[in-house]
Design a protein around this motif. Structure first.
Motif, PDB file in Angstrom:
ATOM      1  N   VAL A 169       7.232 -52.522  -7.325  1.00  0.00           N
ATOM      2  CA  VAL A 169       8.549 -51.969  -7.656  1.00  0.00           C
ATOM      3  C   VAL A 169       8.600 -51.451  -9.085  1.00  0.00           C
ATOM      4  CG1 VAL A 169      10.997 -52.517  -7.924  1.00  0.00           C
ATOM      5  CG2 VAL A 169       9.725 -53.391  -5.950  1.00  0.00           C
ATOM      6  N   LEU A 170       8.130 -52.255 -10.035  1.00  0.00           N
ATOM      7  CA  LEU A 170       8.245 -51.889 -11.448  1.00  0.00           C
ATOM      8  C   LEU A 170       7.053 -51.094 -11.949  1.00  0.00           C
ATOM      9  CD1 LEU A 170       9.633 -55.271 -12.842  1.00  0.00           C
ATOM     10  CD2 LEU A 170      10.924 -53.249 -12.130  1.00  0.00           C
ATOM     11  N   GLY A 171       5.880 -51.359 -11.380  1.00  0.00           N
ATOM     12  CA  GLY A 171       4.681 -50.693 -11.864  1.00  0.00           C
ATOM     13  C   GLY A 171       4.287 -49.452 -11.090  1.00  0.00           C
ATOM     14  N   GLY A 172       4.956 -49.212  -9.946  1.00  0.00           N
ATOM     15  CA  GLY A 172       4.619 -48.030  -9.160  1.00  0.00           C
ATOM     16  C   GLY A 172       3.209 -48.064  -8.619  1.00  0.00           C
ATOM     17  N   ARG A 173       2.744 -49.227  -8.255  1.00  0.00           N
ATOM     18  CA  ARG A 173       1.366 -49.399  -7.813  1.00  0.00           C
ATOM     19  C   ARG A 173       1.312 -49.772  -6.342  1.00  0.00           C
ATOM     20  NH1 ARG A 173      -2.255 -51.547 -11.446  1.00  0.00           N
ATOM     21  NH2 ARG A 173      -3.597 -51.844  -9.632  1.00  0.00           N
ATOM     22  N   GLY A 174       0.080 -49.819  -5.814  1.00  0.00           N
ATOM     23  CA  GLY A 174      -0.169 -50.368  -4.495  1.00  0.00           C
ATOM     24  C   GLY A 174      -0.823 -51.730  -4.681  1.00  0.00           C
ATOM     25  N   GLY A 175      -1.848 -52.002  -3.867  1.00  0.00           N
ATOM     26  CA  GLY A 175      -2.509 -53.286  -4.018  1.00  0.00           C
ATOM     27  C   GLY A 175      -3.670 -53.435  -3.070  1.00  0.00           C
ATOM     28  N   ALA A 176      -4.351 -54.563  -3.197  1.00  0.00           N
ATOM     29  CA  ALA A 176      -5.457 -54.901  -2.315  1.00  0.00           C
ATOM     30  C   ALA A 176      -4.905 -55.364  -0.975  1.00  0.00           C
ATOM     31  CB  ALA A 176      -6.325 -55.991  -2.951  1.00  0.00           C
ATOM     32  N   SER A 177      -5.779 -55.469   0.001  1.00  0.00           N
ATOM     33  CA  SER A 177      -5.375 -55.827   1.356  1.00  0.00           C
ATOM     34  C   SER A 177      -4.545 -57.106   1.420  1.00  0.00           C
ATOM     35  CB  SER A 177      -6.619 -55.954   2.242  1.00  0.00           C
ATOM     36  OG  SER A 177      -6.295 -56.491   3.497  1.00  0.00           O
ATOM     37  N   PRO A 178      -5.004 -58.249   0.862  1.00  0.00           N
ATOM     38  CA  PRO A 178      -4.193 -59.469   0.962  1.00  0.00           C
ATOM     39  C   PRO A 178      -2.900 -59.380   0.171  1.00  0.00           C
ATOM     40  CG  PRO A 178      -6.074 -59.819  -0.487  1.00  0.00           C
ATOM     41  CD  PRO A 178      -6.290 -58.500   0.177  1.00  0.00           C
ATOM     42  N   GLU A 179      -2.908 -58.598  -0.911  1.00  0.00           N
ATOM     43  CA  GLU A 179      -1.697 -58.450  -1.716  1.00  0.00           C
ATOM     44  C   GLU A 179      -0.600 -57.738  -0.921  1.00  0.00           C
ATOM     45  OE1 GLU A 179      -3.502 -58.108  -6.229  1.00  0.00           O
ATOM     46  OE2 GLU A 179      -3.477 -56.315  -4.964  1.00  0.00           O
TER      47      GLU A 179
END
Length: 302
Positions: A57-67
Motif C-alpha cells: 500500500v505505502l511502498g507501491g511494491r509487489g512481493g514474493a510468492s509467500p508474501e
C-alpha cells in the motif's frame, strides 16, 4: 484493509460469497505483481502479513510468492472469509520430484460445505478460485483447463492442461495453437492442513531457486536478474532478466510477444510502466540493474 482494497482497485460487494472471492482474486492478481526486486537487494522474505500490506500500500511494491498469498489470506480474513494458508510442494520437472513442503504457499477458503483453493502468486494458476473436487476439469475465463487430483484425504495436487508443454519457447515471439491431446501437468502438491507462515522461513525463498527452462537451461540468477510477473485480463505479462514478455489467450491461441530491453533506463521504465513499481531506492537496486548491462555502478551506491 480499506487502503489495501483501494490499492487493488476493488470497489465491489463485500459479502462472503463465491462471486466476491472470484472478484477479489481477479483484482489482486491484475494489480499486485510477483517480484524479486527486494530479494535482489538482499531483503528477507516478510512473514508478517501486515508488513507485506504496508509495503504494497505505502511502498507501491509487489512481493514474493509467500508474501503475496500471506497478505491476500489476511485480507480475506478481514472481510469475513474463513481462509487459511496451506503448504505446497512445487514440482521440479527436471528431476521429476517435488521440492520441500513450503516451497510454495497457497490459500484455502471454506464457504459453507464447499472448499476452494485460491492462489494469486502462482503464474500458472487458474484465473478464478478452484472448488476442491477430485478430477473435475475447471475452465477459467480465458479457456485454460485445470483440475485437482486427490492423493489421500489431506493431500491434493494442482494440475494444468497447457497449450503445449510449458506453452512454447519462453523467449520466442510466436502464436501457440492448442495441442489436440495435451497432457495434464502437475504444478504443485498441497496439504489441506492449515499452516503458520513463520514455520517455513527457511524454505520460502525456494521459488527463486533452480529457475530453468523445460530443457534444463538456466534462465536467470535470482540475486542478479529481475523477475516481475502480473496477470492481465486475457493472459499475463512478465519481466525475466533482460526480456519483457506478454502472453494473450484469444480464440484458442496463445499469442506470445517478446521485447528485448537494451539499457537499465529502459528496464526501470518497463518496471514502472508495466507493473507500477517505482525503483525509488536507486542506492540499492539501480546499481544491480546497471551490472546487467556492464555499466559503471552509480555513485549514489557509494
Amino acid at each position: 484493509m480499506e487502503a489495501y482494497l483501494k490499492t487493488i482497485g476493488y470497489g465491489g460487494l463485500r459479502d462472503v460469497t463465491t462471486d466476491t472471492l472470484k472478484a477479489l482474486q481477479a483484482a489482486h492478481a491484475r494489480t499486485i505483481p510477483l517480484e524479486n526486486l527486494g530479494f535482489m537487494c538482499g531483503e528477507k522474505v516478510l512473514h508478517c502479513p501486515l508488513a507485506v500490506c504496508r509495503r504494497i500500500v505505502l511502498g507501491g511494491r509487489g512481493g514474493a510468492s509467500p508474501e503475496l498469498n500471506g497478505a491476500y489470506c489476511w485480507l480475506l480474513q478481514q472481510l469475513g472469509f474463513q481462509a487459511t494458508l496451506v503448504a505446497c510442494q512445487l514440482y521440479n520437472h527436471q528431476s521429476s520430484s517435488f521440492l520441500p513442503e513450503g516451497s510454495h504457499i497457497a490459500v484455502l477458503v471454506s464457504l459453507g460445505r464447499k472448499r476452494f483453493l485460491t492462489d494469486i502468486s502462482c503464474p500458472t494458476f487458474s484465473k478464478q478460485p478452484m472448488v476442491i473436487v477430485p478430477h473435475k476439469v475447471q475452465t477459467d475465463a480465458v479457456g485454460s483447463r485445470h483440475r485437482l487430483r486427490r492423493h489421500d484425504e489431506m493431500t491434493w495436487s494442482f494440475q494444468k492442461m497447457f497449450f503445449t508443454r510449458f506453452e512454447g519457447p519462453l523467449f520466442e515471439e510466436c502464436d501457440i495453437a492448442p495441442d489436440p491431446n495435451p497432457p495434464w501437468t502437475t504444478v504443485y502438491r498441497f496439504s489441506l492442513i492449515p499452516i503458520v507462515l513463520e514455520d517455513f522461513k527457511h524454505l520460502t525463498t525456494v521459488f527463486y531457486q533452480n529457475f530453468k527452462s523445460p530443457k534444463g537451461e538456466k534462465l536467470f540468477s535470482p540475486k542478479k536478474d529481475p523477475l516481475v510477473m502480473r496477470h492481465t485480463a486475457r493472459g499475463r505479462k512478465f519481466l525475466l532478466g533482460k526480456r519483457f514478455c506478454t502472453v494473450v489467450y484469444k480464440e484458442g491461441v496463445a499469442r506470445k510477444t517478446v521485447t528485448d530491453i537494451d539499457t537499465s533506463e529502459e528496464m526501470a521504465d518497463v518496471i514502472w510502466r508495466e507493473f507500477g513499481i517505482r525503483m525509488v531506492d536507486e542506492k540499492q537496486l539501480m546499481p544491480r540493474i546497471d551490472l546487467l548491462y556492464d555499466q559503471k555502478v552509480r555513485r549514489s551506491s557509494i
